[in-house]
Design an enzyme around this catalytic site. Structure first.
Site, mmCIF file in Angstrom:
data_model
loop_
_atom_site.group_PDB
_atom_site.id
_atom_site.type_symbol
_atom_site.label_atom_id
_atom_site.label_comp_id
_atom_site.label_asym_id
_atom_site.label_seq_id
_atom_site.Cartn_x
_atom_site.Cartn_y
_atom_site.Cartn_z
ATOM 1 N N ARG A 137 0.963 -1.135 0.299
ATOM 2 C CA ARG A 137 0.100 -0.181 -0.019
ATOM 3 C C ARG A 137 0.959 1.372 0.013
ATOM 4 O O ARG A 137 1.721 1.460 1.095
ATOM 5 C CB ARG A 137 -0.911 0.117 1.228
ATOM 6 C CG ARG A 137 -2.080 0.820 0.780
ATOM 7 C CD ARG A 137 -3.114 0.996 2.302
ATOM 8 N NE ARG A 137 -2.167 1.944 3.183
ATOM 9 C CZ ARG A 137 -2.225 1.516 4.541
ATOM 10 N NH1 ARG A 137 -2.697 0.445 4.982
ATOM 11 N NH2 ARG A 137 -1.411 2.202 5.320
ATOM 12 N N GLU A 158 4.699 7.058 2.196
ATOM 13 C CA GLU A 158 5.714 5.929 2.507
ATOM 14 C C GLU A 158 4.849 4.796 1.644
ATOM 15 O O GLU A 158 3.929 4.943 1.312
ATOM 16 C CB GLU A 158 5.714 5.401 3.824
ATOM 17 C CG GLU A 158 4.342 5.028 4.567
ATOM 18 C CD GLU A 158 4.359 4.114 5.630
ATOM 19 O OE1 GLU A 158 5.488 3.447 5.894
ATOM 20 O OE2 GLU A 158 3.231 3.954 6.163
ATOM 21 N N ASN A 160 4.373 0.777 2.079
ATOM 22 C CA ASN A 160 4.095 -0.226 3.183
ATOM 23 C C ASN A 160 4.243 -1.535 2.099
ATOM 24 O O ASN A 160 3.382 -1.755 1.403
ATOM 25 C CB ASN A 160 2.739 -0.219 3.555
ATOM 26 C CG ASN A 160 2.625 1.019 4.508
ATOM 27 O OD1 ASN A 160 3.287 1.027 5.767
ATOM 28 N ND2 ASN A 160 1.588 1.847 4.166
ATOM 29 N N SER A 165 -2.656 -3.021 5.811
ATOM 30 C CA SER A 165 -3.955 -3.545 6.433
ATOM 31 C C SER A 165 -4.988 -2.507 5.896
ATOM 32 O O SER A 165 -4.964 -1.639 5.127
ATOM 33 C CB SER A 165 -3.804 -3.507 7.904
ATOM 34 O OG SER A 165 -3.512 -2.287 8.519
ATOM 35 N N LYS A 335 11.924 3.310 5.425
ATOM 36 C CA LYS A 335 11.953 4.698 5.360
ATOM 37 C C LYS A 335 13.474 4.960 4.759
ATOM 38 O O LYS A 335 13.668 5.853 3.906
ATOM 39 C CB LYS A 335 11.831 5.417 6.453
ATOM 40 C CG LYS A 335 10.056 5.897 6.722
ATOM 41 C CD LYS A 335 9.339 4.840 7.694
ATOM 42 C CE LYS A 335 8.068 4.990 7.541
ATOM 43 N NZ LYS A 335 7.134 3.947 7.940
ATOM 44 N N LYS A 409 11.738 10.655 11.031
ATOM 45 C CA LYS A 409 11.240 9.158 11.134
ATOM 46 C C LYS A 409 12.200 8.117 11.439
ATOM 47 O O LYS A 409 13.136 8.368 10.548
ATOM 48 C CB LYS A 409 10.455 8.915 9.502
ATOM 49 C CG LYS A 409 9.220 9.808 8.949
ATOM 50 C CD LYS A 409 9.038 9.334 7.833
ATOM 51 C CE LYS A 409 7.757 9.988 7.513
ATOM 52 N NZ LYS A 409 6.837 9.298 6.481
ATOM 53 N N GLU A 413 7.187 0.993 11.669
ATOM 54 C CA GLU A 413 5.978 0.710 11.112
ATOM 55 C C GLU A 413 4.788 0.826 12.161
ATOM 56 O O GLU A 413 4.988 0.613 13.280
ATOM 57 C CB GLU A 413 5.823 -0.401 10.195
ATOM 58 C CG GLU A 413 6.720 -0.615 9.090
ATOM 59 C CD GLU A 413 6.650 0.264 8.125
ATOM 60 O OE1 GLU A 413 5.336 0.787 7.831
ATOM 61 O OE2 GLU A 413 7.436 0.852 7.454
ATOM 62 N N GLY A 414 3.673 1.157 11.699
ATOM 63 C CA GLY A 414 2.619 1.009 12.502
ATOM 64 C C GLY A 414 1.944 2.366 13.270
ATOM 65 O O GLY A 414 1.083 2.323 14.026
ATOM 66 N N ARG A 493 -8.148 7.353 4.634
ATOM 67 C CA ARG A 493 -8.082 7.603 5.788
ATOM 68 C C ARG A 493 -8.357 8.986 6.098
ATOM 69 O O ARG A 493 -7.406 10.047 5.633
ATOM 70 C CB ARG A 493 -6.789 7.280 6.675
ATOM 71 C CG ARG A 493 -6.895 5.789 6.779
ATOM 72 C CD ARG A 493 -5.546 5.231 7.428
ATOM 73 N NE ARG A 493 -4.413 5.363 6.295
ATOM 74 C CZ ARG A 493 -3.153 5.045 6.534
ATOM 75 N NH1 ARG A 493 -3.037 4.583 7.941
ATOM 76 N NH2 ARG A 493 -2.162 5.459 6.067
HETATM 77 P P1 ADP Z 1 4.229 4.396 9.506
HETATM 78 O O1 ADP Z 1 4.808 3.268 8.737
HETATM 79 O O2 ADP Z 1 4.249 4.330 11.117
HETATM 80 O O3 ADP Z 1 2.696 4.366 9.085
HETATM 81 P P2 ADP Z 1 4.256 6.857 8.101
HETATM 82 O O4 ADP Z 1 5.465 7.470 7.309
HETATM 83 O O5 ADP Z 1 3.110 6.774 7.452
HETATM 84 O O6 ADP Z 1 4.721 5.785 8.962
HETATM 85 O O7 ADP Z 1 3.804 7.956 9.328
HETATM 86 C C1 ADP Z 1 2.901 7.982 10.014
HETATM 87 C C2 ADP Z 1 1.904 9.315 9.735
HETATM 88 O O8 ADP Z 1 2.544 10.486 9.796
HETATM 89 C C3 ADP Z 1 1.339 9.458 8.308
HETATM 90 O O9 ADP Z 1 0.077 8.408 8.258
HETATM 91 C C4 ADP Z 1 1.025 10.823 8.177
HETATM 92 O O10 ADP Z 1 -0.330 10.934 8.875
HETATM 93 C C5 ADP Z 1 2.268 11.448 8.950
HETATM 94 N N1 ADP Z 1 3.208 11.758 8.163
HETATM 95 C C6 ADP Z 1 4.363 11.002 7.645
HETATM 96 N N2 ADP Z 1 5.135 11.570 6.804
HETATM 97 C C7 ADP Z 1 4.451 12.994 6.753
HETATM 98 C C8 ADP Z 1 4.918 13.974 5.923
HETATM 99 N N3 ADP Z 1 6.113 13.869 5.091
HETATM 100 N N4 ADP Z 1 4.067 15.066 5.698
HETATM 101 C C9 ADP Z 1 3.071 15.080 6.629
HETATM 102 N N5 ADP Z 1 2.665 14.112 7.326
HETATM 103 C C10 ADP Z 1 3.372 12.982 7.569
HETATM 104 MG MG MG Z 2 4.042 2.241 6.909
HETATM 105 MG MG MG Z 3 2.029 4.917 7.193
#
Ligand code: ADP
Ligand code: MG
Ligand code: MG
Length: 517
Positions: A137, A158, A160, A165, A335, A409, A413-414, A493
């Protein structure tokens, strides 16, 4: 069953708070309340559920109505899916490169270190299984560019590659919204006004969401490729999974559509699984051969409280079973790899010029935090803040100049692991250079806000929201050749813009769906 319904009903007995006019966008309070009642009933009736403690189930939080989303950007996301499928497979064919890219995060990240060790072990043994199944995803946010008449474009948050899920729940959310718009459009003229339009056939603006069928189809294709009709699909699950209904839908669909049996086992259970000495076939309970091992666990350090869980993971990774994902696919979704691939030369190692350009259109600024040479540091600062590296002697200084512009970051994950705004500055000041290397820095994506009504426990919370679009794709590659590689549905979402993180299960966001405009 009556008890279950009674207890859920009683916990929802409090009256709903009134929804402000600005957030109803033309719906009357009565209409909003009516739709909420209908939607919650639909969610329960169609299994859009989450598992609460003590085997109770509640509806997943959802957005009352679909959220407007630009059609061209949605279509871009559809087209990107298979490109990411190809990219991940090509990376997995080059494990030495993958391991080298992750080298800098390993000193301060024992979890990623363990995964890299496992990947090296698989490589040293020679892969027992040449086929790789991907259920990915890719998540995007709609970046609002004020300098370009608020032109919006999707930028990747990102990718996944493990345990992506909510695919089934998302198909159900699409069905819910399709039902509400098609069933009540004629009775409720304000529904069209909600989208600021006088067009009819509102439901035709909702893209088809095949996730609920496409994911089981992909698992079934991998099962068929394995070639033993009596073998099972193993779901590797967490012992206390609250999102179990999402997984159960896959399980039921695999049975009803494909007559394939699913077994649910934890990593700890898999410690006791056995491997055939010559074929490496994976056996559970001594009687079920595993054709496909699908991970819905194993992506976070807390899934490995002891060595037994690592031995369970190793048992699977070194076996003949087709993994979804295998450990190299898993690592290709870190990442760090996302950040490295933002460098044009690295991306072109795997993808053609044309493919690279399509991918790069959705990349935002990503920066490594290696203890780099002064020259490299200057070039990174130049890309963060053009022309500013005379004032900014380090990345830290560049971030300090605009803390709201970045997200920090780790390789996790999660949800719930990132730092935003002033926290980025504080953390960068606090961490040792070695700790910092295990993180990446990313430009913060700033989406436009939309008013929306979010429903949790049958109660409405309304406000300004932002949304994150997830695009599922499925792939089955054998020796670098795609047998399957296609878009497989979407997830929207929606969250109140006052919250940073986006995980539905974590309680910050709700299930939603795009209304294409
Ligand atoms: P995870 O693998 O833990 O889901 P993400 O990279 O998806 O990690 O980060 C979690 C959440 O943080 C994302 O769903 C988003 O809401 C926010 N986020 C992550 N990166 C960004 C970004 N570059 N700009 C704005 N919000 C972000
Ligand atoms: Mg993720
Ligand atoms: Mg995410």
């Amino acid at each position: 069953m009556a008890d279950l319904l009674a207890s859920i009903a009683s916990s929802n007995a409090a009256p709903a708070a009134p929804i402000a006019t600005t957030h109803r966008m033309g719906l009357s309070e009565e209409e909003a309340a009516f739709l909420l009642q209908e939607a919650t009933a639909f969610a329960a009736g169609h299994g859009m559920l989450v598992q609460a403690p003590e085997q109770r189930y509640a509806h997943l939080p959802y957005c009352l109505l679909p959220v407007a989303f630009p059609k061209t950007q949605f279509e871009k996301g559809v087209a990107l899916g298979p490109l990411f499928g190809t990219l991940v497979d090509r990376i997995s064919e080059d494990p030495d490169w993958l391991h080298a890219q992750l080298e800098s995060v390993l000193a301060e990240d024992p979890f990623t270190r363990r995964l890299v060790e496992l990947s090296k072990l698989v490589q040293a043994n020679g892969r027992a299984q040449p086929a790789s199944l991907g259920i990915f995803r890719s998540d995007y946010m709609l970046h609002d560019d004020p300098s370009d008449e608020h032109a919006a474009k999707i930028l990747q948050v990102e990718l996944n590659t493990i345990s992506a899920s909510f695919a089934c729940m998302s198909s159900l959310a699409s069905e819910l919204h399709h039902y509400l718009l098609s069933r009540f459009e004629a009775d409720m003229p304000s529904l069209a006004r909600y989208y600021g339009t006088t067009i009819t056939s509102l439901a035709s603006h909702l893209p088809a969401n095949p996730a609920l069928k496409a994911l089981p189809d992909a698992l079934a294709k991998a099962h068929a490729h394995y070639g033993r009709p009596s073998a099972v699909v193993l779901f590797v699950v967490q012992p206390n999974e609250s999102n179990s209904v999402d997984q159960r839908w896959l399980e039921y669909t695999l049975w009803t559509e494909h007559k394939i049996k699913v077994l649910r086992r934890t990593l700890l259970d898999m410690h006791r699984a056995t491997q055939d000495a010559t074929t490496k076939a994976l056996w559970v309970d001594g009687k079920y051969e595993v054709a496909v091992a699908y991970f819905r666990a194993g992506y976070t350090p807390t899934d490995y409280p002891s060595e037994h869980e690592w031995s369970g993971r190793t048992n699977i990774e070194t076996s003949l079973a087709i993994k979804c994902p295998n450990v190299t696919y898993h690592l290709a979704g870190t990442k760090k790899v996302q950040q490295v691939l933002a460098s044009p030369a690295q991306l072109r190692r795997f993808m053609s010029e044309n493919e690279s350009r399509v991918l790069e259109a959705c990349f935002t600024g990503l920066y490594g935090l290696e203890k780099q040479s002064p020259d490299l540091a200057a070039s990174v600062i130049e890309s963060i803040a053009p022309g500013a590296h005379h004032q900014c002697h380090s990345i830290k200084a560049a971030v300090r100049a605009n803390p709201q512009g970045y997200v920090l970051k780790p390789q996790r994950e999660g949800g719930g692991n990132n730092f935003y705004g002033q926290e980025v500055v504080d953390q960068m000041d606090k961490m040792t250079p070695e700790e910092l290397e295990s993180y990446i820095l990313m430009d913060r994506i700033v989406p436009q806000e939309t008013p929306a009504i979010l429903v949790r426990n049958a109660q409405a919370v309304a406000g300004a929201t932002i949304s994150e679009l997830g695009m599922y794709s499925v792939s089955l590659f054998v020796h670098g050749k795609a047998i399957v590689n296609e878009h497989a549905g979407h997830l929207l979402r929606t969250k109140l813009s006052s919250t940073n993180e986006g995980g539905v299960a974590a309680g910050f966001a709700v299930l939603s769906s795009p209304f294409l405009v």
